[in-house]
Design an enzyme around this catalytic site. Sequence first.
Site, PDB file in Angstrom:
ATOM      1  N   GLU A 158      31.372   9.969  89.036  1.00 57.11           N
ATOM      2  CA  GLU A 158      32.702  10.003  89.639  1.00 57.11           C
ATOM      3  C   GLU A 158      33.370   8.668  89.335  1.00 57.11           C
ATOM      4  O   GLU A 158      32.776   7.618  89.604  1.00 57.11           O
ATOM      5  CB  GLU A 158      32.601  10.215  91.144  1.00 57.11           C
TER       6      GLU A 158
ATOM      7  N   ARG B  54      15.846   9.521  93.329  1.00 54.87           N
ATOM      8  CA  ARG B  54      16.770   8.441  92.995  1.00 54.87           C
ATOM      9  C   ARG B  54      16.024   7.108  93.040  1.00 54.87           C
ATOM     10  O   ARG B  54      14.947   6.989  93.627  1.00 54.87           O
ATOM     11  CB  ARG B  54      17.943   8.404  93.969  1.00 54.87           C
TER      12      ARG B  54
ATOM     13  N   LYS C 284      27.503   2.964  97.023  1.00 61.45           N
ATOM     14  CA  LYS C 284      28.800   2.549  96.471  1.00 61.45           C
ATOM     15  C   LYS C 284      29.676   1.940  97.554  1.00 61.45           C
ATOM     16  O   LYS C 284      30.382   0.951  97.327  1.00 61.45           O
ATOM     17  CB  LYS C 284      29.514   3.748  95.844  1.00 61.45           C
TER      18      LYS C 284
END
Length: 558
Positions: free
Chosen positions: A32, A258, A268
């Site tokens: 994104e 992850r 983020k």
Amino acid sequence: MRETLDFLREIVRRDTESGVYGGRVATRFPPEPNGFLHIGHAKSICINFGIAVEFGGVCHMRFDDTNPETEDMKYVESIQRDVRWLGFDWKEKLFFASDYYEKLYELAIRLIRDGKAYVDTQSDEEIRKGRGTVTDPGVDSPYRNRTVEENLDLFARMRAGEFPDGAHVLRAKMDMGARNMKLRDPLLYRIRHATHYRRGDAWCVYPMYDFAHPLSDAIEGITHSICTLEFENNRPIYDWLVDNLFPEPRPRQYEFARLNLDYTVMSKRKLLQLVEERLVSGWDDPRMPTIAGMRRRGYAPEGIRLFAARIGVDKANSRVSMELLEDAIRDDLNVRAPRAMAVLRPLKVTITNWAADRVEGLDIPLWPRDTGKEGTRKVPLTREIRIDRTDFSAEPPADWRRLRPGGEARLMGGYFIRCDEVVLDPATGDVLELRCSYDPESRGAPARGERKKTTAIQWVSATHAVPAEVRLYDRLFTVADPENEEEGKTFKEFLNPASVEVLRDSLVEPDLASAAPGDRFQFVRLGYFIADEIDSKPGAPVFNRIVGLKDKYRPQRP
């Protein structure tokens, strides 16, 4: 015997051999564009692009740009730069979810016509409450049984901009009693009167990630949609959408663990907080886990790829030790960074039995023997030199191996010197100078007797050395898991106040005056350093410590 593959590569191998996709392999990296990539993304990049290369396939770069309020072209550009820097190329396979808005809208209409989606007019709070809890099933929306015609009309009017933000949403008609709460009629579209960085004001309804992502995969012909474990519960939505809208063989989603790296954060939102609150100097601050920060810190892309290969691919989340990353970076830099000498905290040394006008050029190897590389550089030795203050002790411990009053140490690549006199500041008692004598027969001669117990120390000529600024970077946080917030504390309270130390009076070998931004060196006995890509200039070098030599890290809590 076939080499053992990780579970993702085993899946791809099985599908390739069975011909389910006609032998094709197409993966994708779908960031994104609302922030900078970090080391966790680097793992995903290595997996997706790596699998495509290994199986003769392609990996698409696709920006999932479905939120006009947070996305920006600067992030698109930084992400492309980071992926290329890591050594991967998507060639002509560059895509944007925003290019599919018309197609996605048509697919939403198909779902409505098939009675599988409806326009809901409840508020966000009402929708949230209606979903139920992990123990209680959800409750059908009062608008769930609207007619197909009414839903088509409302959705078209949403598209035309008749309604304000939040007035309506489009939901999938799935199962309000599902144990997986993600399946309780998930949102597919919402109204956002916002200007999109690529599409301008052409749209005021935007697809949700869970809608746009699987359908973009299907539109592009992706075979293996590889993502992190946090999307495991979303996989039934992925399957439901592609099963209802695309024929077989269609893409399938697979999840891996992850990367959770010690002594940093991967959120983020939290990284943005550090930048916006000026707790770091920016996204490329060398203490940040962003790829931009690691690039400026001096990590080489090969080192990051080596780290990704070493940690492998797992199915269960876990934390990864910072030492694993640092070991990979060191192993890569060992054969990449020539050796040089630097004195970070200079201490004056006068060699009293050396002629004042004598300059002797010493040929010192650029590489240790284990690298398989050859070459030397000439380093001038003069009567007055500088050594590091940490290499002298007036009252040394029993196991001291460096310079002491009356003791000897070898100048690296040169002679043994003996400390004959210590000159002190009469006002403070600080050591101002060491007056030493050298042994003319000791250069190149093997150390014997007590000399075998000493360590060679780095040095520079006082008249030839180049002044340099040196930035010693350390870990950004004082605890291994700063996101595991204790009662009453936030991750910011674990910031390491000593995460950077700037030394402005350091000295380096004369050859380093011409170091270009991005040049890497091992400063012997100190660690690996890089000439800063922004602030370093020929003649006025600025060096960042990439990573220290191997040692034990002992974190101190604030």
